[in-house]
Scaffold this motif. Sequence first.
Motif, short mmCIF file in Angstrom:
data_model
loop_
_atom_site.label_atom_id
_atom_site.label_comp_id
_atom_site.label_asym_id
_atom_site.label_seq_id
_atom_site.Cartn_x
_atom_site.Cartn_y
_atom_site.Cartn_z
N GLY A 92 0.79 -1.20 0.16
CA GLY A 92 -0.12 0.16 -0.11
C GLY A 92 0.55 1.15 0.05
N ASP A 93 0.82 1.85 1.04
CA ASP A 93 1.55 3.19 1.25
C ASP A 93 3.25 3.12 1.59
OD1 ASP A 93 1.24 2.06 3.66
OD2 ASP A 93 1.07 4.25 4.53
N THR A 94 3.58 1.83 1.81
CA THR A 94 5.02 1.46 2.10
C THR A 94 5.37 0.13 1.56
OG1 THR A 94 6.47 1.16 4.03
CG2 THR A 94 4.36 0.24 4.09
N THR A 95 6.55 -0.32 1.85
CA THR A 95 7.11 -1.59 1.14
C THR A 95 7.65 -2.38 2.39
OG1 THR A 95 9.46 -0.88 0.96
CG2 THR A 95 7.86 -0.81 -1.05
N MET A 123 1.50 -12.52 -3.88
CA MET A 123 0.81 -11.97 -5.22
C MET A 123 1.82 -11.55 -6.04
SD MET A 123 -3.16 -10.50 -3.85
CE MET A 123 -2.93 -9.94 -5.62
N ALA A 124 1.97 -11.85 -7.39
CA ALA A 124 3.06 -11.52 -8.36
C ALA A 124 2.89 -9.92 -8.52
CB ALA A 124 3.14 -12.47 -9.74
N THR A 125 1.63 -9.46 -8.59
CA THR A 125 1.35 -8.11 -8.96
C THR A 125 1.73 -7.21 -7.77
OG1 THR A 125 -0.81 -8.15 -7.95
CG2 THR A 125 -0.32 -8.56 -10.64
N ARG A 126 2.21 -7.72 -6.60
CA ARG A 126 2.75 -6.86 -5.50
C ARG A 126 4.16 -6.96 -5.27
NH1 ARG A 126 -0.86 -3.17 -3.94
NH2 ARG A 126 -3.04 -3.98 -3.69
N VAL A 127 4.74 -7.86 -6.05
CA VAL A 127 6.30 -8.28 -5.77
C VAL A 127 6.99 -7.16 -6.49
CG1 VAL A 127 8.28 -9.79 -6.08
CG2 VAL A 127 6.03 -10.68 -5.09
N LEU A 128 7.63 -6.31 -5.68
CA LEU A 128 8.61 -5.23 -6.56
C LEU A 128 9.88 -5.54 -6.91
CD1 LEU A 128 7.76 -2.22 -4.22
CD2 LEU A 128 6.51 -2.65 -6.48
#
Length: 87
Positions: free
Chosen positions: A13-16, A57-62
Amino acid sequence: MKGDRVEIVVDAGDTTRTYEVVASRAGRRVETAVRRGVVEVSEVTRSGSVVRTARFMATRVLALVEQPVPREHASEEERPLREDPKS
């Protein structure tokens, strides 16, 4: 191999957030797989049984950073060839 490590940086969300999966004992290794939109990082024994698994979730992995332990067998490459016993 003991000491193998994978770091996963996830958008929260607002952080990692950063997570680590480490091969904690001798003979264990860390494996990564991406399946159906899920990144799966597992600690696996020599026999192949999974000790623990982290799923994201792959979409959330940076970022997914694999850090293998350097092999100590470099001295084997530098050994001189064996001499022929007949000579």
